[in-house]
Write a protein that holds these residues in place. Structure first.
Motif, PDB file in Angstrom:
ATOM      1  N   PRO A  31       0.838  -1.203   0.000  1.00 39.03           N
ATOM      2  CA  PRO A  31       0.000   0.000   0.000  1.00 39.03           C
ATOM      3  C   PRO A  31       0.873   1.253   0.000  1.00 39.03           C
ATOM      4  O   PRO A  31       1.939   1.264   0.620  1.00 39.03           O
ATOM      5  CB  PRO A  31      -0.798  -0.087   1.303  1.00 39.03           C
ATOM      6  N   GLY A  85       0.480   5.647   0.331  1.00 41.97           N
ATOM      7  CA  GLY A  85      -0.319   6.864   0.453  1.00 41.97           C
ATOM      8  C   GLY A  85       0.394   7.985  -0.270  1.00 41.97           C
ATOM      9  O   GLY A  85       0.502   8.010  -1.492  1.00 41.97           O
ATOM     10  N   THR A  88       5.626   9.629   1.552  1.00 42.91           N
ATOM     11  CA  THR A  88       6.564  10.499   2.281  1.00 42.91           C
ATOM     12  C   THR A  88       7.216   9.763   3.452  1.00 42.91           C
ATOM     13  O   THR A  88       7.978  10.363   4.209  1.00 42.91           O
ATOM     14  CB  THR A  88       5.858  11.748   2.856  1.00 42.91           C
ATOM     15  N   THR A 142      -0.759  11.216   3.610  1.00 38.59           N
ATOM     16  CA  THR A 142      -2.197  10.963   3.644  1.00 38.59           C
ATOM     17  C   THR A 142      -2.644  10.460   5.021  1.00 38.59           C
ATOM     18  O   THR A 142      -1.824   9.947   5.797  1.00 38.59           O
ATOM     19  CB  THR A 142      -2.555   9.866   2.616  1.00 38.59           C
TER      20      THR A 142
HETATM   21  C1  LIG Z   1       9.877  16.401   5.524  1.00 35.79           C
HETATM   22  C2  LIG Z   1       9.245  15.266   6.297  1.00 35.79           C
HETATM   23  C3  LIG Z   1       8.911  15.436   7.635  1.00 35.79           C
HETATM   24  C4  LIG Z   1       8.307  14.397   8.339  1.00 35.79           C
HETATM   25  N1  LIG Z   1       7.975  14.605   9.642  1.00 35.79           N
HETATM   26  C5  LIG Z   1       7.357  13.633  10.334  1.00 35.79           C
HETATM   27  C6  LIG Z   1       6.972  13.841  11.696  1.00 35.79           C
HETATM   28  O1  LIG Z   1       7.211  14.891  12.285  1.00 35.79           O
HETATM   29  N2  LIG Z   1       6.324  12.840  12.324  1.00 35.79           N
HETATM   30  C7  LIG Z   1       6.041  11.646  11.711  1.00 35.79           C
HETATM   31  O2  LIG Z   1       5.436  10.772  12.334  1.00 35.79           O
HETATM   32  N3  LIG Z   1       6.404  11.420  10.427  1.00 35.79           N
HETATM   33  C8  LIG Z   1       7.055  12.375   9.732  1.00 35.79           C
HETATM   34  N4  LIG Z   1       7.432  12.144   8.438  1.00 35.79           N
HETATM   35  C9  LIG Z   1       7.220  10.811   7.836  1.00 35.79           C
HETATM   36  C10 LIG Z   1       5.904  10.667   7.025  1.00 35.79           C
HETATM   37  O3  LIG Z   1       5.438  11.871   6.545  1.00 35.79           O
HETATM   38  C11 LIG Z   1       4.848  10.012   7.856  1.00 35.79           C
HETATM   39  O4  LIG Z   1       5.271   8.702   8.208  1.00 35.79           O
HETATM   40  C12 LIG Z   1       3.475   9.901   7.183  1.00 35.79           C
HETATM   41  O5  LIG Z   1       2.547   9.486   8.157  1.00 35.79           O
HETATM   42  C13 LIG Z   1       3.450   8.926   6.013  1.00 35.79           C
HETATM   43  O6  LIG Z   1       2.250   9.122   5.281  1.00 35.79           O
HETATM   44  P1  LIG Z   1       2.182   8.744   3.737  1.00 35.79           P
HETATM   45  O7  LIG Z   1       0.779   8.897   3.289  1.00 35.79           O
HETATM   46  O8  LIG Z   1       3.194   9.499   2.952  1.00 35.79           O
HETATM   47  O9  LIG Z   1       2.552   7.197   3.799  1.00 35.79           O
HETATM   48  P2  LIG Z   1       3.476   6.347   2.833  1.00 35.79           P
HETATM   49  O10 LIG Z   1       4.872   6.824   2.859  1.00 35.79           O
HETATM   50  O11 LIG Z   1       2.835   6.223   1.509  1.00 35.79           O
HETATM   51  O12 LIG Z   1       3.404   4.921   3.573  1.00 35.79           O
HETATM   52  C14 LIG Z   1       3.954   4.738   4.851  1.00 35.79           C
HETATM   53  C15 LIG Z   1       3.653   3.298   5.328  1.00 35.79           C
HETATM   54  O13 LIG Z   1       2.255   3.131   5.533  1.00 35.79           O
HETATM   55  C16 LIG Z   1       1.704   2.138   4.638  1.00 35.79           C
HETATM   56  N5  LIG Z   1       0.420   2.673   4.186  1.00 35.79           N
HETATM   57  C17 LIG Z   1       0.196   3.840   3.507  1.00 35.79           C
HETATM   58  N6  LIG Z   1      -1.116   4.034   3.338  1.00 35.79           N
HETATM   59  C18 LIG Z   1      -1.746   2.979   3.899  1.00 35.79           C
HETATM   60  C19 LIG Z   1      -3.115   2.610   4.079  1.00 35.79           C
HETATM   61  N7  LIG Z   1      -4.107   3.366   3.605  1.00 35.79           N
HETATM   62  N8  LIG Z   1      -3.398   1.458   4.719  1.00 35.79           N
HETATM   63  C20 LIG Z   1      -2.393   0.661   5.210  1.00 35.79           C
HETATM   64  N9  LIG Z   1      -1.084   0.963   5.086  1.00 35.79           N
HETATM   65  C21 LIG Z   1      -0.775   2.104   4.441  1.00 35.79           C
HETATM   66  C22 LIG Z   1       2.760   1.959   3.563  1.00 35.79           C
HETATM   67  O14 LIG Z   1       2.725   0.667   2.997  1.00 35.79           O
HETATM   68  C23 LIG Z   1       4.034   2.229   4.329  1.00 35.79           C
HETATM   69  O15 LIG Z   1       4.410   1.072   5.037  1.00 35.79           O
HETATM   70  C24 LIG Z   1       8.042  13.156   7.700  1.00 35.79           C
HETATM   71  C25 LIG Z   1       8.373  12.985   6.353  1.00 35.79           C
HETATM   72  C26 LIG Z   1       8.964  14.023   5.655  1.00 35.79           C
HETATM   73  C27 LIG Z   1       9.278  13.799   4.209  1.00 35.79           C
END
Ligand SMILES: Cc1cc2nc3c(=O)[nH]c(=O)nc-3n(C[C@H](O)[C@H](O)[C@H](O)COP(=O)(O)OP(=O)(O)OC[C@H]3O[C@@H](n4cnc5c(N)ncnc54)[C@H](O)[C@@H]3O)c2cc1C
Length: 445
Positions: free
Chosen positions: A67, A69, A72, A140
């Motif tokens: 999966p 989102g 990031t 997301t």
């Molecule tokens: C500049 C920057 C700053 C950040 N700061 C923080 C912070 O302060 N705190 C923090 O916690 N994180 C931080 N992050 C990390 C990141 O943004 C978070 O982990 C965020 O929650 C990931 O969301 P995403 O939608 O991009 O998930 P993705 O990167 O697409 O996926 C992350 C994980 O979740 C799984 N996944 C995604 N969507 C689903 C779904 N619908 N159902 C089941 N599994 C799913 C994926 O398979 C993967 O294992 C940061 C990242 C960046 C780039």
């Protein structure tokens, strides 16, 4: 389409299916550009039922599924491996806000809605959705819940788990589980929601969530404070918590090198304080009454901190522009360190009172064993969560030198985290980055 398996996938759901290498490319590399994989296809369903159908198809055809989102994540969990066997399931088109209930303080969002989108819709309804992190324009809600994301407001409002009342999940067998309750209290047995949150897609795919909303604060003020040591920062945290109580909504620590990197890589960035200090704290106060009350509470706190030598200087935001500029000094650290070259990242948490001792001991050990590398330490001190990152020495040739250091530095940091009874993954999930370390930290004793 000539592959009969993919023909049957095409007819299994209504959304978009990407097969062309160029179309798939953005989904195959993670945000840090550390991991790149290959995929059979990228599926982009736009309904929860279609997500379930895709999972059912994967189950029937024995196809691994990843999966994704906003992609990031910092631990590589949303990137397929190099086999080309896996299907990437992108949630980006499942992004509607199904409803807002200002009276019940809830919002129902589909998994692919961005965090920013959720915050904006809540704000339009006169409410706050407090989860807040630098990637919020792209990450997301599904990804936030799958990783149990933290961010800068955990101190006051908790992490993603504490902000979620109910979930809808597509199971690996292709069924849709409806747990979309908006109840604050429900003790009717096991809580599946809590198992799915933080499981990074290993137990099912989150398709929608009922989220908790809060009243919007009437005023927010931020202070950028020079502190002599991490120990002084902990003293300031204790003082701020006793003086401000629940009004203290963020408490972030940064080393001077963090600020130097932001200044170097972000054109608009200016040091808020003239005299450099070894460490800085960014603290935020939210007030339910008005700005004047917020400013005077923060000024009184800083006066006490200066008297007690917990702080040496401070700048307060006096406008929305200044508020944003001070926050940017913290939020731009990750990107600025990335612009400096590849990094070795550790997202660790420790008992709060032991953070200074950890910083001192690990700093000495790294200096002694890996001379010249640069420690870029920052994080959510109010939660005991440090982003304890390592950059190569300035001007070192390419990324290979750093790659050779990765294993021994990880071992050193993880051993110390273990000794301090901390955690090697505080908020960004295990992904593939921390998989080995997790097996060790979850071992039976
Ligand atoms: C500049 C920057 C700053 C950040 N700061 C923080 C912070 O302060 N705190 C923090 O916690 N994180 C931080 N992050 C990390 C990141 O943004 C978070 O982990 C965020 O929650 C990931 O969301 P995403 O939608 O991009 O998930 P993705 O990167 O697409 O996926 C992350 C994980 O979740 C799984 N996944 C995604 N969507 C689903 C779904 N619908 N159902 C089941 N599994 C799913 C994926 O398979 C993967 O294992 C940061 C990242 C960046 C780039």
């Amino acid at each position: 389409m000539t592959n009969p398996n993919l023909d049957s996938l095409r007819s299994a759901f209504d959304g978009r299916l990407l097969l062309d290498a160029q179309d798939m490319e953005p989904f195959l590399t993670d945000w840090r550009r550390k991991w790149t994989g290959r995929a059979l296809a990228v599926a982009q369903p736009s309904t929860a039922q279609d997500v379930a159908s895709v999972l059912g198809w994967c189950d029937a055809h024995d196809v691994p599924m990843v999966p994704q989102g906003g992609n990031t994540g910092l631990s590589g969990g949303a990137t397929p491996d190099g086999s080309g066997r896996a299907l990437v399931l992108s949630l980006s088109r499942l992004n509607r806000i199904r409803g807002v209930d200002p009276l019940g303080n809830t919002l129902l969002a589909e998994a692919g809605a961005t965090l920013q989108q959720v915050q904006d819709v809540a704000r339009q309804a006169g409410r706050l959705f407090p989860l807040s992190l630098a990637a919020q324009g792209t990450c997301t809600i599904g990804g936030n819940l799958a990783t149990n994301a933290g961010g800068v407001q955990v101190l006051r409002y908790g992490n993603a788990r504490e902000l979620c009342l109910g979930l809808e999940v597509a199971t690996p067998q292709g069924e849709l589980w409806n747990g979309l309750r908006s109840l604050r209290k429900d003790n009717t047995g096991y809580d599946l929601r809590d198992l799915y949150i933080g499981s990074e897609g290993t137990l099912g795919v989150i398709t929608a969530a009922t989220l908790k909303l809060f009243p919007l604060p009437a005023a927010q003020v931020v202070a950028f404070v020079a502190v002599p040591t991490p120990g002084a920062a902990i003293g300031l945290l204790e003082l701020a918590q006793s003086r401000l109580g629940a009004s203290l909504t963020a408490f972030e620590l940064m080393s001077d090198l963090c600020i130097t990197l932001v200044e170097k890589h972000v054109a608009a960035a200016r040091r808020p304080l003239e005299t450099p200090s070894a460490w800085y704290v960014l603290l935020e106060l939210s007030d339910s009454h008005d700005e004047a009350r917020a400013v005077s509470a923060l000024e009184a706190l800083l006066e006490s901190a200066l008297e007690r030598e917990l702080a040496t200087d401070a700048a307060l935001s006096a406008s929305v522009a200044q508020f944003k500029a001070l926050w940017a000094m913290r939020e731009d650290v990750s990107e600025s360190q990335g612009a400096e070259g590849k990094t070795i990242k550790h997202d660790i948490s420790l008992p709060i009172s032991r953070v200074p001792e950890f910083i001192e001991r690990s700093g000495h050990a790294i200096e002694r064993n890996f001379p010249g590398v640069r420690l870029v330490a920052f994080g959510h001190l109010g939660d005991g969560n440090l982003h304890y990152n390592v950059s190569p020495p300035p001007g070192s040739p390419g990324d290979d030198a750093l790659a050779a250091l990765e294993s021994p530095i990880n071992r050193l940091v993880n051993d110390l985290v273990d000794e301090f009874e901390g955690s090697i993954s505080a908020e960004t999930g295990l992904g593939v980055l921390s998989w080995d370390g997790a097996a060790r930290s979850k071992r039976a004793v």
